[in-house]
Design a protein around this motif. Structure first.
Motif, PDB file in Angstrom:
ATOM      1  N   THR A  39     -53.985   6.073   9.393  1.00 34.72           N
ATOM      2  CA  THR A  39     -53.806   4.445   9.514  1.00 34.72           C
ATOM      3  C   THR A  39     -54.488   3.667  10.661  1.00 34.72           C
ATOM      4  OG1 THR A  39     -51.782   4.658   8.688  1.00 34.72           O
ATOM      5  CG2 THR A  39     -52.336   2.606  10.027  1.00 34.72           C
ATOM      6  N   GLU A  49     -54.447  -1.460   7.012  1.00 29.99           N
ATOM      7  CA  GLU A  49     -53.529  -0.246   7.338  1.00 29.99           C
ATOM      8  C   GLU A  49     -54.217   0.816   6.136  1.00 29.99           C
ATOM      9  OE1 GLU A  49     -49.610  -0.139   8.414  1.00 29.99           O
ATOM     10  OE2 GLU A  49     -49.818  -1.429  10.493  1.00 29.99           O
ATOM     11  N   LEU A  51     -54.814   2.399   2.464  1.00 31.29           N
ATOM     12  CA  LEU A  51     -53.589   3.635   1.744  1.00 31.29           C
ATOM     13  C   LEU A  51     -54.070   4.931   1.501  1.00 31.29           C
ATOM     14  CD1 LEU A  51     -52.369   0.877  -1.173  1.00 31.29           C
ATOM     15  CD2 LEU A  51     -51.025   2.114   0.414  1.00 31.29           C
ATOM     16  N   PHE A  52     -53.306   5.911   1.572  1.00 26.31           N
ATOM     17  CA  PHE A  52     -53.709   7.456   1.326  1.00 26.31           C
ATOM     18  C   PHE A  52     -53.851   7.189   0.249  1.00 26.31           C
ATOM     19  CE2 PHE A  52     -54.450  10.664   4.124  1.00 26.31           C
ATOM     20  CZ  PHE A  52     -54.784  11.607   3.904  1.00 26.31           C
ATOM     21  N   VAL A  53     -54.965   7.751  -0.872  1.00 30.59           N
ATOM     22  CA  VAL A  53     -54.605   8.260  -2.153  1.00 30.59           C
ATOM     23  C   VAL A  53     -54.425   9.772  -3.107  1.00 30.59           C
ATOM     24  CG1 VAL A  53     -57.027   8.347  -2.312  1.00 30.59           C
ATOM     25  CG2 VAL A  53     -55.772   7.214  -4.477  1.00 30.59           C
ATOM     26  N   ALA A  54     -55.757  10.659  -1.773  1.00 24.68           N
ATOM     27  CA  ALA A  54     -55.488  12.320  -2.446  1.00 24.68           C
ATOM     28  C   ALA A  54     -55.565  12.889  -1.251  1.00 24.68           C
ATOM     29  CB  ALA A  54     -56.130  12.401  -3.657  1.00 24.68           C
ATOM     30  N   GLY A  80     -66.422   4.951   1.235  1.00 22.37           N
ATOM     31  CA  GLY A  80     -67.202   4.249  -0.146  1.00 22.37           C
ATOM     32  C   GLY A  80     -66.989   2.666  -0.570  1.00 22.37           C
ATOM     33  N   ASN A  81     -66.913   2.541  -2.057  1.00 25.41           N
ATOM     34  CA  ASN A  81     -66.348   0.969  -2.453  1.00 25.41           C
ATOM     35  C   ASN A  81     -65.574   0.673  -0.895  1.00 25.41           C
ATOM     36  OD1 ASN A  81     -67.127  -1.626  -3.357  1.00 25.41           O
ATOM     37  ND2 ASN A  81     -65.965  -0.441  -5.705  1.00 25.41           N
ATOM     38  N   THR A  82     -64.730   1.414  -2.254  1.00 21.70           N
ATOM     39  CA  THR A  82     -63.069   0.981  -1.495  1.00 21.70           C
ATOM     40  C   THR A  82     -62.182   2.559  -0.757  1.00 21.70           C
ATOM     41  OG1 THR A  82     -61.606   1.287  -3.569  1.00 21.70           O
ATOM     42  CG2 THR A  82     -62.514  -1.016  -3.002  1.00 21.70           C
ATOM     43  N   SER A  83     -63.226   3.660  -1.587  1.00 23.85           N
ATOM     44  CA  SER A  83     -62.431   4.902  -0.287  1.00 23.85           C
ATOM     45  C   SER A  83     -62.758   4.825   0.865  1.00 23.85           C
ATOM     46  CB  SER A  83     -62.796   5.814  -2.040  1.00 23.85           C
ATOM     47  OG  SER A  83     -64.291   6.026  -1.749  1.00 23.85           O
ATOM     48  N   THR A 121     -59.193  11.029   1.032  1.00 23.97           N
ATOM     49  CA  THR A 121     -59.337   9.620   0.714  1.00 23.97           C
ATOM     50  C   THR A 121     -58.216   9.138   0.739  1.00 23.97           C
ATOM     51  OG1 THR A 121     -60.878  10.916  -1.033  1.00 23.97           O
ATOM     52  CG2 THR A 121     -60.391   9.114  -1.363  1.00 23.97           C
ATOM     53  N   VAL A 123     -57.701   4.267   0.602  1.00 17.65           N
ATOM     54  CA  VAL A 123     -58.425   3.337  -0.419  1.00 17.65           C
ATOM     55  C   VAL A 123     -58.446   2.201   0.834  1.00 17.65           C
ATOM     56  CG1 VAL A 123     -57.681   1.753  -2.549  1.00 17.65           C
ATOM     57  CG2 VAL A 123     -58.198   4.637  -2.402  1.00 17.65           C
TER      58      VAL A 123
HETATM   59  C1  LIG Z   1     -53.341   5.770   6.093  1.00 20.81           C
HETATM   60  C2  LIG Z   1     -51.613   6.105   4.972  1.00 20.81           C
HETATM   61  C3  LIG Z   1     -50.966   5.175   4.365  1.00 20.81           C
HETATM   62  C4  LIG Z   1     -50.106   6.349   3.541  1.00 20.81           C
HETATM   63  O1  LIG Z   1     -49.742   6.993   4.056  1.00 20.81           O
HETATM   64  S1  LIG Z   1     -49.245   5.159   2.568  1.00 20.81           S
HETATM   65  C5  LIG Z   1     -48.182   6.060   1.125  1.00 20.81           C
HETATM   66  C6  LIG Z   1     -48.876   6.742   0.002  1.00 20.81           C
HETATM   67  N1  LIG Z   1     -50.033   6.030  -0.418  1.00 20.81           N
HETATM   68  C7  LIG Z   1     -49.592   5.350  -1.187  1.00 20.81           C
HETATM   69  O2  LIG Z   1     -48.289   5.457  -1.966  1.00 20.81           O
HETATM   70  C8  LIG Z   1     -50.743   5.283  -2.114  1.00 20.81           C
HETATM   71  C9  LIG Z   1     -50.266   4.927  -3.837  1.00 20.81           C
HETATM   72  N2  LIG Z   1     -51.506   4.739  -4.450  1.00 20.81           N
HETATM   73  C10 LIG Z   1     -51.639   3.040  -5.003  1.00 20.81           C
HETATM   74  O3  LIG Z   1     -51.351   2.649  -4.489  1.00 20.81           O
HETATM   75  C11 LIG Z   1     -52.883   3.249  -5.893  1.00 20.81           C
HETATM   76  O4  LIG Z   1     -53.004   4.669  -6.023  1.00 20.81           O
HETATM   77  C12 LIG Z   1     -54.518   3.270  -4.799  1.00 20.81           C
HETATM   78  C13 LIG Z   1     -54.164   1.269  -4.609  1.00 20.81           C
HETATM   79  C14 LIG Z   1     -54.531   4.079  -3.873  1.00 20.81           C
HETATM   80  C15 LIG Z   1     -55.165   3.463  -5.392  1.00 20.81           C
HETATM   81  O5  LIG Z   1     -55.241   2.274  -6.836  1.00 20.81           O
HETATM   82  P1  LIG Z   1     -56.610   1.867  -7.170  1.00 20.81           P
HETATM   83  O6  LIG Z   1     -57.343   0.659  -6.267  1.00 20.81           O
HETATM   84  O7  LIG Z   1     -55.891   1.377  -8.694  1.00 20.81           O
HETATM   85  O8  LIG Z   1     -57.620   3.249  -7.665  1.00 20.81           O
HETATM   86  P2  LIG Z   1     -59.165   3.356  -8.461  1.00 20.81           P
HETATM   87  O9  LIG Z   1     -60.095   1.726  -8.416  1.00 20.81           O
HETATM   88  O10 LIG Z   1     -58.774   4.543  -9.343  1.00 20.81           O
HETATM   89  O11 LIG Z   1     -59.790   4.229  -7.398  1.00 20.81           O
HETATM   90  C16 LIG Z   1     -60.179   3.738  -5.607  1.00 20.81           C
HETATM   91  C17 LIG Z   1     -61.080   4.792  -5.605  1.00 20.81           C
HETATM   92  O12 LIG Z   1     -60.562   5.495  -4.622  1.00 20.81           O
HETATM   93  C18 LIG Z   1     -60.706   6.682  -5.693  1.00 20.81           C
HETATM   94  N3  LIG Z   1     -60.135   7.300  -5.416  1.00 20.81           N
HETATM   95  C19 LIG Z   1     -59.132   7.591  -6.889  1.00 20.81           C
HETATM   96  N4  LIG Z   1     -58.031   8.837  -6.830  1.00 20.81           N
HETATM   97  C20 LIG Z   1     -59.128   9.371  -5.863  1.00 20.81           C
HETATM   98  C21 LIG Z   1     -58.554  10.801  -6.491  1.00 20.81           C
HETATM   99  N5  LIG Z   1     -57.290  11.431  -6.513  1.00 20.81           N
HETATM  100  N6  LIG Z   1     -60.070  11.756  -5.203  1.00 20.81           N
HETATM  101  C22 LIG Z   1     -60.433  10.939  -4.309  1.00 20.81           C
HETATM  102  N7  LIG Z   1     -60.513   9.745  -4.431  1.00 20.81           N
HETATM  103  C23 LIG Z   1     -60.229   8.978  -6.267  1.00 20.81           C
HETATM  104  C24 LIG Z   1     -61.351   6.244  -7.100  1.00 20.81           C
HETATM  105  O13 LIG Z   1     -63.472   6.854  -6.590  1.00 20.81           O
HETATM  106  C25 LIG Z   1     -62.349   4.834  -5.840  1.00 20.81           C
HETATM  107  O14 LIG Z   1     -63.376   4.831  -5.010  1.00 20.81           O
HETATM  108  P3  LIG Z   1     -64.066   4.288  -4.850  1.00 20.81           P
HETATM  109  O15 LIG Z   1     -63.965   1.974  -4.634  1.00 20.81           O
HETATM  110  O16 LIG Z   1     -65.274   3.852  -3.853  1.00 20.81           O
HETATM  111  O17 LIG Z   1     -65.317   3.738  -5.214  1.00 20.81           O
END
Ligand SMILES: C/C=C/C(=O)SCCNC(=O)CCNC(=O)[C@H](O)C(C)(C)COP(=O)(O)OP(=O)(O)OC[C@H]1O[C@@H](n2cnc3c(N)ncnc32)[C@H](O)[C@@H]1OP(=O)(O)O
Length: 143
Positions: A39, A49, A51-54, A80-83, A121, A123
């Motif tokens: 964060t 802040e 979001l953590f995706v993976a 990256g772009n959004t990552s 990663t 986002v």
């Molecule tokens: C700081 C800590 C915070 C937290 O802990 S928050 C609590 C836990 N997290 C959540 O609740 C998040 C829940 N997930 C979501 O809401 C969505 O899911 C996201 C908004 C995070 C992403 O949704 P979308 O933007 O529609 O995803 P996409 O367009 O498929 O990918 C966006 C970027 O993320 C990369 N990515 C997607 N999945 C993965 C993965 N599994 N491992 C690595 N990277 C990944 C892609 O490549 C791309 O990147 P590129 O924009 O830079 O091209």
């Protein structure tokens, strides 16, 4: 060019953090620290802040006990772009409970012992990124 973005948190594991037998701390406690590190990294880079995706790697390399001092560090390894790819380490810098007859005995670990390593990663959607062309966060944008 954007300056290297890093974050550090240091804190002591309390009796409340002990979850298993022998006052062992839950591994998820280290991941909670990494979440706070992530964060801060995102706020410093993007002014949001995010979001953590993976997580793609999590290694628990040594046990953590109540009373230990933990230093968690993280850095952004790729933008990256959004990552935003990140690398995290949690290290034990002070170890408690080192003497069976003296509960207050403790020692500084030099070098520290890495207890958890992870990569993952986050986002920040494009419309929430507030980084300017010069690499600084635009503090004026609100709402
Ligand atoms: C700081 C800590 C915070 C937290 O802990 S928050 C609590 C836990 N997290 C959540 O609740 C998040 C829940 N997930 C979501 O809401 C969505 O899911 C996201 C908004 C995070 C992403 O949704 P979308 O933007 O529609 O995803 P996409 O367009 O498929 O990918 C966006 C970027 O993320 C990369 N990515 C997607 N999945 C993965 C993965 N599994 N491992 C690595 N990277 C990944 C892609 O490549 C791309 O990147 P590129 O924009 O830079 O091209």
């Amino acid at each position: 060019m954007t300056a290297a973005v890093e974050s550090v948190i240091r804190l002591r594991m309390s009796e409340h953090d002990a979850h298993y037998g022998g006052r062992l701390v839950d591994g998820a406690r280290m991941l909670a620290l990494f979440g706070d590190i992530a964060t801060e990294l995102l706020i410093r880079l993007d002014g949001d802040e995010g979001l953590f995706v993976a997580y793609d790697c999590v290694e628990f390399r040594a046990p953590v006990y109540a009373g230990d001092y933990i230093e968690a560090r993280g850095r952004i390894t790729h933008v990256g772009n959004t990552s935003r790819k990140m690398e995290f380490t949690a290290s034990k810098v002070i170890e408690s409970n080192i003497h069976p007859d003296v509960p207050s005995a403790a020692r500084v670990l030099d070098p520290p012992v890495v207890v958890t390593y992870a990569t993952g990663t986050c986002v920040v959607p494009k419309d929430r990124q507030r980084r300017t062309a010069s690499g600084t966060v635009d503090g004026g944008a609100r709402g």
